[in-house]
Every structure is written in C-alpha cells, then in structure tokens.
Design a protein around this motif. Structure first.
Motif, PDB file in Angstrom:
ATOM      1  N   LEU A  21     -10.672   7.826 -18.835  1.00 35.05           N
ATOM      2  CA  LEU A  21     -10.105   6.539 -19.289  1.00 35.05           C
ATOM      3  C   LEU A  21      -9.783   5.561 -18.086  1.00 35.05           C
ATOM      4  CD1 LEU A  21      -8.352   5.486 -21.935  1.00 35.05           C
ATOM      5  CD2 LEU A  21      -6.297   6.802 -20.634  1.00 35.05           C
ATOM      6  N   LEU A  22      -9.617   5.794 -17.024  1.00 33.13           N
ATOM      7  CA  LEU A  22      -9.092   4.916 -15.850  1.00 33.13           C
ATOM      8  C   LEU A  22     -10.258   5.068 -14.676  1.00 33.13           C
ATOM      9  CD1 LEU A  22      -5.327   5.381 -16.251  1.00 33.13           C
ATOM     10  CD2 LEU A  22      -6.619   3.507 -17.296  1.00 33.13           C
ATOM     11  N   GLY A  23     -11.190   5.768 -14.612  1.00 36.73           N
ATOM     12  CA  GLY A  23     -11.889   6.018 -13.632  1.00 36.73           C
ATOM     13  C   GLY A  23     -12.436   4.882 -13.004  1.00 36.73           C
ATOM     14  N   GLU A  24     -12.753   3.914 -13.492  1.00 32.84           N
ATOM     15  CA  GLU A  24     -13.390   2.595 -13.096  1.00 32.84           C
ATOM     16  C   GLU A  24     -12.450   1.443 -12.803  1.00 32.84           C
ATOM     17  OE1 GLU A  24     -16.627   1.575 -15.501  1.00 32.84           O
ATOM     18  OE2 GLU A  24     -17.822   3.446 -15.127  1.00 32.84           O
ATOM     19  N   THR A  25     -11.166   1.857 -13.114  1.00 34.22           N
ATOM     20  CA  THR A  25     -10.307   0.535 -12.708  1.00 34.22           C
ATOM     21  C   THR A  25      -9.756   0.404 -11.647  1.00 34.22           C
ATOM     22  OG1 THR A  25      -9.103   1.429 -14.923  1.00 34.22           O
ATOM     23  CG2 THR A  25      -7.686   0.066 -13.649  1.00 34.22           C
ATOM     24  N   THR A  26      -9.839  -0.752 -11.236  1.00 34.74           N
ATOM     25  CA  THR A  26      -9.385  -1.187  -9.918  1.00 34.74           C
ATOM     26  C   THR A  26      -8.379  -1.975  -9.639  1.00 34.74           C
ATOM     27  OG1 THR A  26     -11.155  -2.796  -9.690  1.00 34.74           O
ATOM     28  CG2 THR A  26     -11.845  -0.811  -9.033  1.00 34.74           C
ATOM     29  N   PHE A  27      -7.657  -2.156  -8.556  1.00 33.97           N
ATOM     30  CA  PHE A  27      -6.886  -3.137  -8.366  1.00 33.97           C
ATOM     31  C   PHE A  27      -7.053  -4.046  -6.835  1.00 33.97           C
ATOM     32  CE2 PHE A  27      -4.799   0.406  -6.549  1.00 33.97           C
ATOM     33  CZ  PHE A  27      -4.283   0.175  -5.707  1.00 33.97           C
ATOM     34  N   ALA A  28      -6.639  -5.290  -6.765  1.00 38.82           N
ATOM     35  CA  ALA A  28      -7.002  -5.980  -5.386  1.00 38.82           C
ATOM     36  C   ALA A  28      -5.602  -6.244  -4.903  1.00 38.82           C
ATOM     37  CB  ALA A  28      -7.505  -7.181  -5.824  1.00 38.82           C
ATOM     38  N   LEU A  29      -5.474  -6.033  -3.533  1.00 41.39           N
ATOM     39  CA  LEU A  29      -4.277  -6.439  -2.877  1.00 41.39           C
ATOM     40  C   LEU A  29      -4.822  -7.648  -1.859  1.00 41.39           C
ATOM     41  CD1 LEU A  29      -2.738  -3.014  -1.826  1.00 41.39           C
ATOM     42  CD2 LEU A  29      -1.727  -4.544  -3.429  1.00 41.39           C
ATOM     43  N   PRO A  30      -4.137  -8.582  -1.787  1.00 43.18           N
ATOM     44  CA  PRO A  30      -4.433  -9.838  -0.805  1.00 43.18           C
ATOM     45  C   PRO A  30      -4.568  -9.283   0.613  1.00 43.18           C
ATOM     46  CG  PRO A  30      -2.498 -10.281  -2.292  1.00 43.18           C
ATOM     47  CD  PRO A  30      -2.491  -8.750  -2.639  1.00 43.18           C
ATOM     48  N   VAL A  31      -5.593  -9.952   1.090  1.00 41.85           N
ATOM     49  CA  VAL A  31      -5.909  -9.542   2.633  1.00 41.85           C
ATOM     50  C   VAL A  31      -6.681  -8.188   2.748  1.00 41.85           C
ATOM     51  CG1 VAL A  31      -5.190  -9.335   5.023  1.00 41.85           C
ATOM     52  CG2 VAL A  31      -4.119 -11.045   3.385  1.00 41.85           C
ATOM     53  N   ILE A  32      -5.931  -7.168   2.197  1.00 39.60           N
ATOM     54  CA  ILE A  32      -6.308  -5.906   2.304  1.00 39.60           C
ATOM     55  C   ILE A  32      -7.752  -5.426   1.536  1.00 39.60           C
ATOM     56  CG2 ILE A  32      -5.803  -3.301   2.043  1.00 39.60           C
ATOM     57  CD1 ILE A  32      -3.156  -3.990   2.352  1.00 39.60           C
ATOM     58  N   GLY A  33      -7.883  -5.756   0.351  1.00 37.78           N
ATOM     59  CA  GLY A  33      -8.963  -5.522  -0.621  1.00 37.78           C
ATOM     60  C   GLY A  33      -8.738  -5.022  -1.767  1.00 37.78           C
ATOM     61  N   THR A  34      -9.992  -4.418  -2.386  1.00 33.94           N
ATOM     62  CA  THR A  34     -10.163  -3.945  -3.598  1.00 33.94           C
ATOM     63  C   THR A  34     -10.031  -2.389  -3.413  1.00 33.94           C
ATOM     64  OG1 THR A  34     -10.812  -5.873  -4.687  1.00 33.94           O
ATOM     65  CG2 THR A  34     -11.020  -3.798  -5.881  1.00 33.94           C
ATOM     66  N   PHE A  35      -9.148  -1.877  -4.395  1.00 32.08           N
ATOM     67  CA  PHE A  35      -8.843  -0.370  -4.379  1.00 32.08           C
ATOM     68  C   PHE A  35      -9.176   0.301  -5.881  1.00 32.08           C
ATOM     69  CE2 PHE A  35      -6.561  -2.036  -0.678  1.00 32.08           C
ATOM     70  CZ  PHE A  35      -6.858  -1.097   0.151  1.00 32.08           C
ATOM     71  N   ALA A  36      -9.690   1.500  -5.787  1.00 32.91           N
ATOM     72  CA  ALA A  36      -9.714   2.236  -7.089  1.00 32.91           C
ATOM     73  C   ALA A  36      -8.279   2.726  -7.513  1.00 32.91           C
ATOM     74  CB  ALA A  36     -10.747   3.325  -6.914  1.00 32.91           C
ATOM     75  N   LEU A  37      -7.988   2.625  -8.644  1.00 34.32           N
ATOM     76  CA  LEU A  37      -6.918   3.171  -9.281  1.00 34.32           C
ATOM     77  C   LEU A  37      -6.797   4.937  -8.958  1.00 34.32           C
ATOM     78  CD1 LEU A  37      -4.069   2.470 -10.734  1.00 34.32           C
ATOM     79  CD2 LEU A  37      -5.229   3.170 -12.920  1.00 34.32           C
ATOM     80  N   ILE A  38      -7.834   5.484  -9.280  1.00 33.47           N
ATOM     81  CA  ILE A  38      -7.793   6.944  -9.001  1.00 33.47           C
ATOM     82  C   ILE A  38      -8.961   6.941  -7.773  1.00 33.47           C
ATOM     83  CG2 ILE A  38      -8.138   9.028  -9.747  1.00 33.47           C
ATOM     84  CD1 ILE A  38      -7.728   8.109 -12.501  1.00 33.47           C
ATOM     85  N   PRO A  39      -8.345   7.120  -6.488  1.00 34.68           N
ATOM     86  CA  PRO A  39      -9.226   6.984  -5.382  1.00 34.68           C
ATOM     87  C   PRO A  39     -10.058   8.503  -5.224  1.00 34.68           C
ATOM     88  CG  PRO A  39      -7.071   7.182  -4.550  1.00 34.68           C
ATOM     89  CD  PRO A  39      -7.044   7.377  -6.180  1.00 34.68           C
ATOM     90  N   SER A  40     -10.891   8.645  -4.190  1.00 34.13           N
ATOM     91  CA  SER A  40     -11.462   9.922  -3.979  1.00 34.13           C
ATOM     92  C   SER A  40     -11.413   9.878  -2.255  1.00 34.13           C
ATOM     93  CB  SER A  40     -12.963   9.959  -4.382  1.00 34.13           C
ATOM     94  OG  SER A  40     -13.678   9.144  -3.963  1.00 34.13           O
TER      95      SER A  40
END
Length: 800
Positions: free
Chosen positions: A101-120
């Motif tokens: 359902l959400l494996g490809e969902t990402t979110f971005a944080l200013p300066v830091i970068g983009t992260f996967a909602l469910i990381p590994s």
C-alpha cells in the motif's frame, strides 16, 4: 465462532497462498483441505474437552490437569512460544500488505532530503527490509495496545469478521467471472519437482492457518450454554474456514498462474486482475478493489496478531498460577491493570523473531504450527486420560464420535504432520520438548504442587501396574507437597475468623494458607467485561486480601493470595480447590443466597459430585474454640471432625467433649464402650465422654451445646433430594444452637445416585430404628445420618 474465523482468515487467505502455491503448484488447494481435515479431527476433541471443563486456559489447562505438570510445561510453553511465532508471522503479513500500500511513498524534508515512508536498513550482519519495518511497526503497536489494556470485545470481533467475509465474498463473485480453468491447470495440478509429494509439506506450511479454532475453548466459560454452543462454534468455524480456503485459493489460482502469484500480497494481486478497470464509466475500479483487499488484509492480520498477544498473556497467567513459571510475570500494572511484564517479555520475543526470521515467512509459519501440533497431540492424549481415569469432574455434554479412534487419530495426524516440515522445524520441535522437560525438572517441579490424573491413576494402582510405569510416574511427580488450606473470602467482617481457623489447621500440618477472593459477575456479563471494573475489584481485593495476609502472618503461617472473577462462585470454589491442589477448604456459612462469594448454604445441597478435598464450613457466632462438642457415630466425616478437634486442642488448648446418642439406658454400656474406643483411636483419650440415652440426636446436641462454645459435626449422609424434601439434621443444628457450628465433610466414594437420592436405610432410620442389641447380634452398625460416612462395625445403633 467469530473468534476462530477471525484468527484463521487473517493468516490463511491473505498471507500464505502465494508462498504455498510457489512450492506446490495448484495442488496446494488439496493441502488446505487436508489441513482442514486434520484441524477438524482435533476440533472434535477440543469440543469435548471444552464442554467437560468450560474454563479459561484452553489446551494448557486440559493437558496440565490430565497428564500432569511435566506435560503441562510442554503444552503451556508450547502454546506461549507458538503464539509468539504466530504473532510475528501475522505481523510480517501486515508488513507485506503495508508495503504494497505505502512501500513507494516518500516524503521530503528541507535541506536533509527525501526519505521513504517505510525505510529499510543495512545493519552489517543482517538487513531489515521494508516488510520487516512494517512488521516491527505493527508488532510494537499491538504490544503497546495490550500493555495499556485496550479491551477485547466480542462485538468488535463480530464486526471485523463480518466485514472480512463481505470483502472476500465480493472478491469470490468477481473472481468467479474471471476464473479460467486453463490458467489453473496449464502446467498440471502438480508441476513442481516433488509432484504430488508436495501436498503434505505444503499442508505443514499452511496449517498455521487453522490455529484460531482452539482459541474458542479459552473463552468457553463465557459462552451461554457451552455444552451446545461450544461444539457448534469450534467445529463450525473449522468447516466454514476450510470451505472458504478451498474456494478462494482455487479462484486465485484460476486468475493468476501459480508460479507468478505474489508471495507478499496474493489477494490484492488477484483482485486487481479479477475486477474490471472501468465500471459504470468510472476508471481505476480494479486498483480501488485491490486497495480495499489490502485494507482488509491489514485489518485481518492486525486482528490475528493482537488476539495472539492477548492469548499469550492468558496462558502465562495460568502457568504462573500453577507455578509452572514464576508468578512474577503476572504482576499487574498499577495504572493499566494488565500483566505488563508478561506482555513485555512476549513482545520482546516477537520483535526478535521479526528481525532474525522475518525474511523467511515459511520458518515463522511452520514454527508456530509445529508447537501447536505438539499441544494438539497432548490434548488428544488428555481426553483419553480423562475418560479412562474416570475423573468425577469430567462430564462432557459433547463426546467425540468413535472413541477412542478419534483422539488416537488426532494424535497420530498431529505428530505425523510435523514429519513433513523442514529439518529446521523438526529440530525445533525436538529441542523445544527437551527444553520444556528440562525447565520442569530444573524449576517447575520444585514449585508446583499439582499432580495430574494420569500419575494419580498409576500410583493409586501401583500393585496392578508395570513397575516401569510406576517408576516413571513417581519420577515426574512434583517435589513440593505443602499442605494447602484454601479460604474463599467475600465478607471482611467474617474474614478474620475464617483465616484464624485456616491458619491453625495449616500450622498444624506445616502448610500454607491461600486466601482467594471470588468476585462474581452476572451470567449476562462476559468475564472479559469484568476486567473493565478491574480497578474497583483490585482495590476491594487488595483491601480484603491484605487483611487476610496480616491475620495469617500473625499466626506464623505462610499465606498466598489471589483474586478470581467467575459467573458461579460456588462452582469456582470447587474449581479453585481442585486446580490449586488444596487439601482443605475453610469457608463461611452465610444467611445470604448460596451463590454469594465464599459462602455456602443451599450450595451444599447442590453438591452432586465428589468433593475435591476436605471441607470445613463455619457458622460463626464468635470464633471461640474453648469448649468443643463433637457428636460422633463413626464414619469419614466424623474422622475429620476428630482431626479438627485434636488440632484445636493442641493449638488452642480447647477442651473436647465427645457425644454419642443411644436409644435407651440399656444401651449406655455399649455406647460408652464404643465412644471410649473411638476416642482412643482418634487420639482424643483426654476428652470428656458423654453418652446420651434419650435417643433423640437433635435434641441431645441442642442440650449439650449450651455448655459449649463450638459444635463440630460431620455432614449429613443423606443425599441431595433427601435434604431438599425432608430436611436435614445438620441444617437444623446450624440454625437452632446458640454456639458456633463447624460442619466437616470429607470426600467419599458414594455413587452419583446415592449423592442425589440418599441412602435408603439412613433416610428411613427414624421410622425403623435399630437397637443396640440388634447391632450386637448383626455385628453391623448402621450409618448415622449426621456422621457423613460409614459407621464403625462395632458401633451401637443410634436414632435419627
């Protein structure tokens, strides 16, 4: 039924079809059906056990009672670890659908970068995948929910199951129109290298799908009319789920080829193909259907995982109560009123299993299955022991067909299925059994006092049994055999007198006092609902039991305390005495109805089975054992009266007066001879001997009790209906004398007919009195109706 269906659907249909189909091909449908058949045989045995003993605890309870604490250790620890593996398995299933359902969902944080909602994470020695992270999230949430004590309710479970059945029903209808038999059999039914030999290994893999039905037995006590409804719920849930598995797995394999069926989210994949992409002009319908299936899978796996964690806490509580494991685990959280230590330990194991084994779903599934299969085999053995040992309390409303073939087949199938698992799981099963036995001998054997019916049966017939069987039974018996005096408590005003009497009896036998607060809830209120009032109950129990503890410790006696919530307090007293291995129960005789906790009045009239131990029932008018009047005519209950009088004499310096009633002055000499001999045999040679020649037992006791502070009398020999329709001497004595009365009753060997209808000769004694001369000529002394047991052979006759 919703409990079993909800747990089984969560694993069987949403998680395993892809893994099992990739291993066995389309023939995996047969694997699910065979698994259902094995479960059905075991379900028959579980139904009989549940209707015979509708108590919380499930498989562990039955095995521990029947086979003893060594096998109870195997069953209890097996259930506990099996549920931990199952919870990890359900959590991985949750993680699989969450990633879908959400494996490809990402979110971005200013300066830091983009992260996967469910990381590994790659931790060097091992990696933690997205699925494992989703599982860890789920497991942590479920552990937290149980830690803070969110309530499990039948209503919520019914809603969940209904919703899942609707979702799967819609999927089945859509899948039927998309079903292609050619897709199902394109490569044949058994296209893998093992061919049809893959059926049973696949059965071993998917058997975890059928673990839910046994959970129904753990709440048997909360069912209305369990004798009828429990078998329907258990057998019905297995039958319904087996049919659902057969239909839906067949449909999935007729939509998606077996070798490409997704191992992570098979239902969502099949739904996206089965439903049209466009319906009524709306596009994206197939994707929406797949999303709904994914949400259903999340709900199902979450419900299964949460229920498994909750069940593990119940098993820990039962084992702690029986001292198979330390009762430290059952410490109740002061704020949340939950066994937080047990939940935390179980949760820790689940997290470890997810991290170390979460990348191989089959290991978790088979580990859960193998441990439960061992327990199921032991449950079938327990059924046979209950039947063959002729346990009085074992009276099932439902009986398995074709006994003993059915439980034997259940044992064989359960153990045989283990042989088709991978070497890892076979090694796990062997290591677990060895570990559980070592745990028993190194820890539990020193702590528990319970002896199973199997060991008792063998040791009671030692002369008839093979020497090897007797030696084996002796070698596994618990080491700790403390004399245990149980005191059911309800009323703080009478608690101190009961505890004082219990402490005197325990101290004389180097024993312990167990104070039990039996809290009664109405039949309409489920037992789990009683937990909603746990703070009030805990406060009341703590106040009552603390007072009891202080009273017992005043006499230098060890004391244990616990609280029990039950629908039937009188029945619960017997159950607690049996499960707690009590040697003696001391309870109060109250004026309120017999179902009041810890008291007995009409309740004694309801007794139509053997007592689990000796019983003392105190009608307290001020506990003063200074002068004891002990009427006797011999018999087992008079023996107990003598033991109590002797203990009070030695412990409190009581003066003892023995009373025997004969019919006429001409029988005084014979009566004096009998009473003197009886006193010497019972170590009461210093007692005052009184022979009353008036012939009226009731009147004699009333007159002589005026100079006494307490009357100790054996229970009536008359049966249930005799008491109800014609009254009982004991009951008249209790109500008419001014002093306290202590009623003594010891287990006897009368038949159920005699316990219900009474002994004819005793019941009609007043109409056909026997004189001392008659007794001397015959050499037999008839039983006295208030002595409670067979009178001595040389006892002169009495009236009444």
């Amino acid at each position: 039924m919703t409990i079993g269906i909800g747990t089984m659907i969560g694993a069987g249909i949403f998680v395993l079809p892809g893994v099992a189909a990739n291993d066995a091909g389309p023939v995996v449908v047969a694997s699910f059906l065979i698994g259902g058949g094995v479960a059905m045989v075991n379900a028959l045995s579980v139904s009989e056990l549940g209707t015979a003993m509708p108590k919380a605890g499930g498989g562990y309870y039955y095995v521990n009672r029947a086979l003893g604490p060594m096998f109870g250790s195997i069953a209890g620890l097996g259930d506990w670890l099996g549920l931990a593996f199952a919870s990890a398995f359900y959590s991985i299933g949750f993680g699989q659908y969450l990633v879908t359902l959400l494996g490809e969902t990402t979110f971005a944080l200013p300066v830091i970068g983009t992260f996967a909602l469910i990381p590994s994470f790659d931790l060097g020695l091992f990696t933690v995948t997205q699925i494992q992270m989703g599982a860890l999230f789920a497991g942590t949430v479920f552990i937290g929910v149980n830690y803070i004590g969110a309530k499990e309710t039948g209503g919520i479970q019914t809603v969940i199951v209904t919703l899942l059945l609707v979702i799967l029903g819609v999927f089945a209808i859509a899948g039927w129109f998309s079903f292609d038999y050619g897709t199902l059999t394109a490569d044949g039914w058994a296209p893998t290298e093992r061919g049809y030999g893959a059926i049973l290994p696949a059965t071993a893999l998917v058997f975890v799908s059928f673990l839910g039905y046994a959970k129904i037995a753990t709440v048997a006590e909360e069912l209305e009319n369990p004798g009828r409804n429990l078998p329907i719920a258990i057998i019905g849930s297995v039958a319904i789920v087996t049919v659902i598995y057969g239909i839906l797995v067949t449909i999935m394999l007729g939509i998606v080829p077996w070798d490409v069926l997704d191992t992570d989210a098979p239902v969502a994949q099949a739904a996206e193909i089965a439903f049209p992409d466009q319906l009524f002009g709306v596009t994206g319908f197939a994707a929406a259907a797949a999303t709904v299936m994914t949400l259903g899978a999340l709900l199902a796996t979450a419900s299964s995982a949460n229920a498994s964690i909750l069940s593990s806490a119940r098993i820990n509580f039962a084992m702690g109560r029986d001292k198979i494991v330390t009762n430290w685990l059952n410490e109740i959280h002061p704020r949340f009123s939950t066994p937080y230590r047990s939940i935390f330990l179980t949760g820790g194991m689940i997290v470890v299993f997810i991290i170390l084994l979460g990348q191989d779903l089959s290991i978790l599934a088979q580990a859960a299955s193998v441990l439960h299969l061992i327990v199921y085999a032991l449950m079938n053995a327990a059924l046979i022991v209950f039947r063959e040992a002729d346990v009085p309390q074992y009276d099932p409303d439902f009986t398995v067909p074709l006994y003993p073939i059915t439980p034997i087949v259940g044992m064989v199938l359960s153990l045989a299925l283990i042989g088709f698992m991978s070497p890892i799981e076979i090694g796990l099963s062997a290591a677990f059994v060895v570990g559980a036995v070592l745990w028993y001998f190194l820890y539990a054997r020193r702590e528990t006092t319970h002896q199973g019916y199997l060991g008792q049966y063998i040791l009671d017939r030692a002369e008839e049994m093979p020497e090897s069987a007797v030696s084996a039974a002796e070698s596994v018996q618990p080491e700790k055999t403390d004399y245990r005096v149980m005191v059911p408590l309800a009323n703080p005003r009478t608690e101190s007198e009961l505890i004082e009497l219990a402490s005197i009896m325990a101290k004389a036998n180097d024993g312990v006092v167990e104070a039990v607060h039996v809290v009664t809830v109405p039949d309409q209120t489920p037992l789990y609902a009683g937990a909603e009032h746990v703070e009030r109950i805990d406060a009341e129990s703590e106040r009552l039991l603390d007072s009891a503890r202080e009273s017992a410790e005043t006499f230098g006696v060890d004391v244990e305390t616990r609280t029990v919530i039950s629908h039937q307090s009188f029945e619960e007293i017997f159950h607690s005495a049996e499960t707690g291995n009590a040697d003696l129960v001391v309870m109060g005789w109250a004026n309120q109805p017999f179902w009041s906790s810890g008291t007995v009045s009409r309740g004694l009239d309801e007794l139509t089975r053997e007592l689990p131990c000796d019983f003392l029932v105190l009608k307290d008018r001020g506990f003063d054992p200074e002068h004891l009047l002990v009427p006797t005519a011999g018999g087992s209950d008079s023996d107990l009266s003598a033991e109590v009088a002797r203990t009070l004499r030695d412990g409190r310096g009581s003066e003892v007066e023995l009373l025997y009633v004969v019919d006429g002055p001409e029988n005084r000499a014979a009566g004096t001879e009998f009473l003197g001999k009886w006193a010497q045999e019972h170590d009461l040679g210093d007692a005052t001997l009184t022979v009353d020649t008036e012939g009226d037992v009731e009147d004699a006791i009333g007159r002589h009790s005026r100079e006494s502070s307490m009357v100790i009398v054996g229970a009536t020999e008359r049966g249930l209906l005799s008491r109800l329709f014609s009254g009982s001497l004991v009951y008249d004595i209790v109500n008419e004398v001014d002093s306290s009365v202590l009623l003594c009753e010891r287990p006897d060997t009368r038949s159920l007919w005699e316990r219900i209808f009474g002994r004819g000769s005793a019941a009609n004694r007043e109409d056909d009195p026997v004189t001392a001369a008659d007794a001397d000529e015959s050499g037999d002394g008839p039983e006295d109706e208030w002595s409670g047991g067979s009178s001595d052979d040389d006892a002169p006759a009495t009236t009444g």
